[in-house]
Design a protein around this motif. Structure first.
Motif, PDB file in Angstrom:
ATOM      1  N   SER A  99       0.870  -1.166   0.000  1.00 61.81           N
ATOM      2  CA  SER A  99       0.000   0.000   0.000  1.00 61.81           C
ATOM      3  C   SER A  99       0.910   1.220   0.000  1.00 61.81           C
ATOM      4  O   SER A  99       1.535   1.539   1.000  1.00 61.81           O
ATOM      5  N   MET A 100       1.000   1.871  -1.146  1.00 62.92           N
ATOM      6  CA  MET A 100       2.008   2.915  -1.312  1.00 62.92           C
ATOM      7  C   MET A 100       1.407   4.288  -1.058  1.00 62.92           C
ATOM      8  O   MET A 100       0.446   4.686  -1.695  1.00 62.92           O
ATOM      9  N   GLY A 101       2.010   4.995  -0.112  1.00 59.59           N
ATOM     10  CA  GLY A 101       1.603   6.366   0.122  1.00 59.59           C
ATOM     11  C   GLY A 101       0.510   6.499   1.167  1.00 59.59           C
ATOM     12  O   GLY A 101      -0.182   5.549   1.509  1.00 59.59           O
ATOM     13  N   ALA A 102       0.368   7.725   1.658  1.00 56.95           N
ATOM     14  CA  ALA A 102      -0.576   7.979   2.735  1.00 56.95           C
ATOM     15  C   ALA A 102      -2.014   7.731   2.300  1.00 56.95           C
ATOM     16  O   ALA A 102      -2.834   7.247   3.078  1.00 56.95           O
ATOM     17  N   CYS A 103      -2.338   8.052   1.040  1.00 50.68           N
ATOM     18  CA  CYS A 103      -3.737   7.967   0.621  1.00 50.68           C
ATOM     19  C   CYS A 103      -4.218   6.533   0.566  1.00 50.68           C
ATOM     20  O   CYS A 103      -5.313   6.207   1.030  1.00 50.68           O
ATOM     21  N   ALA A 104      -3.406   5.646   0.007  1.00 52.51           N
ATOM     22  CA  ALA A 104      -3.821   4.247  -0.072  1.00 52.51           C
ATOM     23  C   ALA A 104      -3.855   3.639   1.328  1.00 52.51           C
ATOM     24  O   ALA A 104      -4.720   2.814   1.634  1.00 52.51           O
ATOM     25  N   SER A 105      -2.937   4.062   2.195  1.00 55.04           N
ATOM     26  CA  SER A 105      -2.855   3.432   3.509  1.00 55.04           C
ATOM     27  C   SER A 105      -3.913   3.944   4.471  1.00 55.04           C
ATOM     28  O   SER A 105      -4.462   3.174   5.251  1.00 55.04           O
ATOM     29  N   THR A 106      -4.185   5.258   4.437  1.00 49.68           N
ATOM     30  CA  THR A 106      -5.101   5.808   5.445  1.00 49.68           C
ATOM     31  C   THR A 106      -6.114   6.793   4.889  1.00 49.68           C
ATOM     32  O   THR A 106      -6.935   7.307   5.622  1.00 49.68           O
ATOM     33  N   GLY A 107      -6.052   7.096   3.630  1.00 50.18           N
ATOM     34  CA  GLY A 107      -6.877   8.175   3.111  1.00 50.18           C
ATOM     35  C   GLY A 107      -6.110   9.479   3.018  1.00 50.18           C
ATOM     36  O   GLY A 107      -6.499  10.368   2.281  1.00 50.18           O
ATOM     37  N   GLY A 108      -5.032   9.590   3.782  1.00 42.81           N
ATOM     38  CA  GLY A 108      -4.165  10.766   3.699  1.00 42.81           C
ATOM     39  C   GLY A 108      -4.899  12.054   4.000  1.00 42.81           C
ATOM     40  O   GLY A 108      -5.714  12.109   4.920  1.00 42.81           O
ATOM     41  N   VAL A 109      -4.614  13.078   3.212  1.00 47.35           N
ATOM     42  CA  VAL A 109      -5.267  14.363   3.452  1.00 47.35           C
ATOM     43  C   VAL A 109      -6.720  14.351   3.001  1.00 47.35           C
ATOM     44  O   VAL A 109      -7.460  15.270   3.298  1.00 47.35           O
ATOM     45  N   PHE A 110      -7.126  13.322   2.298  1.00 46.56           N
ATOM     46  CA  PHE A 110      -8.466  13.320   1.713  1.00 46.56           C
ATOM     47  C   PHE A 110      -9.463  12.636   2.635  1.00 46.56           C
ATOM     48  O   PHE A 110      -9.859  11.502   2.403  1.00 46.56           O
ATOM     49  N   ASN A 111      -9.841  13.351   3.672  1.00 42.81           N
ATOM     50  CA  ASN A 111     -10.865  12.817   4.566  1.00 42.81           C
ATOM     51  C   ASN A 111     -12.225  13.220   4.002  1.00 42.81           C
ATOM     52  O   ASN A 111     -12.957  13.991   4.598  1.00 42.81           O
ATOM     53  N   THR A 112     -12.551  12.698   2.833  1.00 42.04           N
ATOM     54  CA  THR A 112     -13.767  13.131   2.159  1.00 42.04           C
ATOM     55  C   THR A 112     -14.681  11.951   1.881  1.00 42.04           C
ATOM     56  O   THR A 112     -14.317  10.796   2.088  1.00 42.04           O
ATOM     57  N   TYR A 113     -15.850  12.289   1.366  1.00 43.40           N
ATOM     58  CA  TYR A 113     -16.902  11.296   1.173  1.00 43.40           C
ATOM     59  C   TYR A 113     -16.546  10.210   0.187  1.00 43.40           C
ATOM     60  O   TYR A 113     -17.110   9.135   0.222  1.00 43.40           O
ATOM     61  N   SER A 114     -15.598  10.489  -0.717  1.00 45.63           N
ATOM     62  CA  SER A 114     -15.422   9.539  -1.810  1.00 45.63           C
ATOM     63  C   SER A 114     -14.089   8.820  -1.782  1.00 45.63           C
ATOM     64  O   SER A 114     -13.808   8.071  -2.699  1.00 45.63           O
ATOM     65  N   VAL A 115     -13.261   9.040  -0.765  1.00 47.89           N
ATOM     66  CA  VAL A 115     -11.967   8.372  -0.723  1.00 47.89           C
ATOM     67  C   VAL A 115     -11.992   7.303   0.363  1.00 47.89           C
ATOM     68  O   VAL A 115     -12.415   7.564   1.487  1.00 47.89           O
ATOM     69  N   ILE A 116     -11.556   6.098   0.000  1.00 48.96           N
ATOM     70  CA  ILE A 116     -11.483   4.999   0.953  1.00 48.96           C
ATOM     71  C   ILE A 116     -10.422   5.334   1.994  1.00 48.96           C
ATOM     72  O   ILE A 116      -9.290   5.673   1.651  1.00 48.96           O
ATOM     73  N   GLN A 117     -10.768   5.244   3.254  1.00 55.65           N
ATOM     74  CA  GLN A 117      -9.835   5.634   4.317  1.00 55.65           C
ATOM     75  C   GLN A 117      -8.923   4.459   4.666  1.00 55.65           C
ATOM     76  O   GLN A 117      -8.950   3.919   5.767  1.00 55.65           O
ATOM     77  N   GLY A 118      -8.123   4.055   3.718  1.00 53.80           N
ATOM     78  CA  GLY A 118      -7.208   2.939   3.943  1.00 53.80           C
ATOM     79  C   GLY A 118      -7.729   1.675   3.292  1.00 53.80           C
ATOM     80  O   GLY A 118      -8.770   1.157   3.677  1.00 53.80           O
ATOM     81  N   ILE A 119      -6.975   1.147   2.333  1.00 49.72           N
ATOM     82  CA  ILE A 119      -7.459  -0.050   1.641  1.00 49.72           C
ATOM     83  C   ILE A 119      -7.341  -1.273   2.533  1.00 49.72           C
ATOM     84  O   ILE A 119      -7.920  -2.304   2.238  1.00 49.72           O
ATOM     85  N   ASP A 120      -6.597  -1.153   3.660  1.00 53.99           N
ATOM     86  CA  ASP A 120      -6.464  -2.323   4.527  1.00 53.99           C
ATOM     87  C   ASP A 120      -7.767  -2.651   5.254  1.00 53.99           C
ATOM     88  O   ASP A 120      -7.860  -3.682   5.899  1.00 53.99           O
ATOM     89  N   GLN A 121      -8.748  -1.765   5.158  1.00 50.84           N
ATOM     90  CA  GLN A 121     -10.065  -2.134   5.695  1.00 50.84           C
ATOM     91  C   GLN A 121     -10.664  -3.301   4.924  1.00 50.84           C
ATOM     92  O   GLN A 121     -11.482  -4.048   5.450  1.00 50.84           O
TER      93      GLN A 121
END
Lengths: 169, 180, 399
Positions: A99-121
């Motif tokens: 899982s590369m980068g903050a966005c794929a791992s946790t959602g990163g700066v994009f705490n929004t309606y359409s971004v998965i907050q971490g693919i490890d869910q």
């Protein structure tokens, strides 16, 4: 190698493990799932200066059925998540996920309606790479971590559960 | 391009009831009209030689729920006269009860996707649009996310997916798990 | 047509292209209706990278959102930073010092070269020429080094601030920039020699999806796509921002609007950018890069914050709620010429610390809408060449 002659299964299994792990970890075939900025850094790793070929992982395969390492690079939106799951299910075992980068791992700066907050869910991730985006050196480090995981692996773990759903062809 | 007070006269003469006002802020002239005359106004701005705006640079909307204005939504058209490099903004105001506007697709084909985007994010419909469906969000998305009453984190859409478990795998990464 | 050919089944086939495909450089999906190998209709599906940028902008204050703009067009993030900072500065009625404007121009032009190099390289990879990609990327890595030296990050630069820059350019970075200006022409020459007269490249790109000027205007095309089609419009020239009027450069215009012309426009724009960069460095004025921090619109410099009580109070007043920072009520839009076309932020303010609405007019979304118009009638293998020449950035397309 005289596997059938010796009859000492314990001893032989370790050797085959080593052989298989050695082969696997030095010829990873990544499937780059680059969606956003991290995908550009992934390109940097493949280009001449950083050259991922030194680690035996330059055989980029865009078909999940030919690859054993899923590199999720970039943010995953709600429209993309079913696609990612499908691609993961199409990959043959054994398979690993970075899982590369903050966005794929946790959602990163994009705490929004359409971004998965971490693919490890939803997917079993092996290695997380921090950074937004991670530097090419970090990607190489992540690949070495995957190689460590593989080298501690054993074929005895690959008893496929009969009751579980078969991997999509 | 005409100065603001002349635009006001021109607009008032041509569309008495539908015309609302002309405002100026930091060098940007904005014409405000009611939603029902938007297509005539756009046509006038495109063909009238005093404006000659041949290029639709941008089409978007603003939800005025918290800020207040002539109505709930305003659809914003950024027009450009490429010959002189002059820009003018048109805001068409529509109510929450009946958020419907005429499509600008017949004047500029670029309106096609941008109107779809406005429909997707704000729920404003465009009559005469050839293919009005969601463009950015999935087809089964229930809300219009850029409306002010929709929360930033969404209403649970982002955590509603099946979990894929590891069927087989390495000992190292699954320490403590069983492999049966 | 012989009898057998008439009796053959001529059903149309629907082919799904993407959303994870090597030639999409991101996440696009195209449904293609095929008659044999010829495309009869295409339906692009977008939104696979929709991340809610515009909604997020309503919850972050004016300086915080600069970091988000990096992630929009990640091939040339500095142009996004500059476009956003310009729009906010117009809203707050600020004029940044001349040196800051020049640094912005310099960085934008280096971004443009890096963007065009990657675009040309990826376009070449897609039609099967891997070497041009490696040549382009080698120079791109060197431009990354400059960005890293100047703003501390390779890709996500966040270099501008409202009312100035994050920090000044040092002499070291200026000399690196000068060295790059000497090295880039060699790289451009290499690509030029590899591709411009290459038989295969010409066959794959010439006459593929020509666009007429009327079509370009109706579909709202801007940037290299529109200029390749013969539309003479460059925002840097017609509506100069950030001191572009001080520099002398030519606008590159194509004739046919086909894939080859788009490649040529991009390649020659790199040369023009080099020209601008050189002029910027020659004319670079001395002085501060930020407006006076007494204006209470920008963050004071860090050493003032850490070492003086006045600086700390200013910092506090700018960052805290209800401490005096009040933008005017109104809206602003500043068009800029990003490597892909017109990029502008439409900002609506209601007087709070956060913008009320941040709309981004992104070139990728609007340029991509012509794809469904030009593709029918072409061969299926042209799809990747056309996609490469349009340089669709998914982050900018879907936001």
């Amino acid at each position: 190698m005289g596997m059938s002659d010796s009859g000492k299964a314990e001893w032989l299994t370790t050797r085959v493990d080593n052989l298989a792990n050695w082969a696997r970890k030095n010829s990873l075939w990544p499937m780059p799932f680059g969606t956003a900025c991290c995908g550009i850094e992934l390109m940097s790793v493949l280009a001449s200066r950083h050259d991922l070929a030194r680690f035996g992982a330059e055989a980029i395969r865009f078909s999940p059925r030919q690859s054993d390492l899923l590199l999720v690079a970039g943010r995953i939106s709600i429209k993309m998540m079913p696609v990612l799951t499908r691609i993961y299910e199409q990959m043959p075992e054994p398979k690993w996920i970075i899982s590369m980068g903050a966005c794929a791992s946790t959602g990163g700066v994009f705490n929004t309606y359409s971004v998965i907050q971490g693919i490890d869910q939803f997917l079993p991730v092996d290695v997380y790479l921090p950074g937004c985006p991670p530097r090419p050196e970090a990607i190489i480090d992540g690949l070495i971590k995957i190689q460590q995981i593989i080298s501690e692996d054993s074929l005895s773990h690959y008893k496929v559960d009969e009751s579980s759903e078969a991997v999509a062809p | 391009m005409l100065p603001a007070d002349q635009i006001r006269t021109v607009m008032h003469d041509q569309f008495q009831a539908g015309f609302l006002e002309v405002t100026e802020f930091r060098g940007m002239t904005t014409i405000h009209v009611k939603g029902k005359i938007v297509l005539e106004t756009l046509r006038m701005l495109k063909s009238d030689p005093r404006f000659a705006c041949n290029f639709l640079a941008d089409l978007t909307a603003v939800d005025h729920l918290e800020k207040g204005g002539h109505a709930r939504f305003s659809v914003v058209y950024h027009l450009l006269n490429q010959h002189d490099g002059l820009r003018i903004v048109l805001q068409a105001w529509v109510d929450e009860e009946l958020p419907v506007l005429d499509s600008a697709n017949e004047l500029w084909r670029t309106a096609d996707w941008q109107e779809r985007e406005v429909y997707d994010l704000f729920g404003i419909r465009f009559t005469g649009h050839p293919d009005l469906r969601r463009i950015l969000n999935p087809d089964d998305f229930k809300y219009h996310p850029l409306r002010k009453d929709y929360p930033l984190e969404g209403r649970g859409e982002r955590s509603d997916f099946p979990v894929v478990a590891r069927t087989v795998g390495s000992k190292w990464s699954d320490r403590g798990r069983t492999f049966e | 047509m012989t009898l057998e050919a008439q009796q053959l089944s001529t059903d149309k086939m629907v082919l799904n292209f993407g959303p994870s495909h090597p030639a999409t450089h991101g996440t696009l999906r195209i449904l293609m209706e095929l008659d044999g190998e010829r495309i009869t209709a295409v339906t692009p599906e977008i939104g696979y990278l929709h991340s809610g940028f515009e909604k997020l902008g309503e919850h972050l204050d004016y300086n915080q959102y600069i970091t988000i703009t990096d992630r929009m067009n990640y091939l040339s993030p500095l142009c996004n930073n500059v476009a956003y900072a310009l729009a906010v500065e117009r809203l707050l009625d600020l004029e940044v010092p001349k040196r800051a404007q020049y640094i912005r121009v310099l960085m934008c032009e280096f971004s443009r070269i890096a963007d065009h190099l990657l675009c040309i390289g990826m376009q070449a990879v897609d039609v099967g020429a891997f070497t041009a990609f490696l040549y382009g990327f080698r120079m791109r890595e060197k431009i990354y080094d400059l960005f890293e030296l100047v703003c501390g990050s390779r890709l996500t630069t966040s270099y501008t601030r409202v009312g100035g820059m994050m920090r000044d350019m040092t002499d070291e970075s200026i000399s690196l920039a000068l060295r790059l200006l000497d090295e880039i022409p060699g790289s451009l020459d290499e690509i030029d020699k590899l591709l411009s007269h290459n038989r295969i490249w010409l066959d794959r790109t010439r006459g593929v999806t020509p666009i007429s000027p009327d079509q370009a205007i109706s579909y709202g095309l801007t940037g290299p796509l529109a200029r390749a089609a013969g539309v003479e419009y460059d925002i840097r020239e017609k509506e100069p921002y950030s001191s572009y009027a001080d520099f002398d450069f030519d606008v590159i215009i194509g004739k046919e609007g086909d894939v080859y012309d788009r490649y040529m426009v991009r390649l020659y724009e790199c040369w023009e950018s080099l020209k601008i960069c050189r002029q910027v460095i020659e004319k670079m004025p001395e002085g501060p890069v930020n407006i006076d921090s007494d204006s209470k619109a920008i963050l004071p410099p860090m050493d003032e914050v850490f070492n003086s009580i006045e600086g700390l109070i200013y910092h506090f007043e700018v960052t805290m709620e209800n401490r005096g920072f009040e933008p005017a009520v109104g809206d602003s839009y500043v068009p800029t010429e990003s490597p892909n076309g017109e990029l502008g932020f439409y900002i609506v303010s209601d007087g709070r610390r956060e913008p009320y609405r941040v709309r981004t007019r992104t070139p990728s979304l609007i340029n991509y809408s012509i794809f469904q118009e030009v593709m029918p009638g072409n061969m299926i293998s042209d799809t990747v060449a056309v996609l490469g020449s349009m340089n669709i950035i998914a982050g900018e397309l879907d936001r």
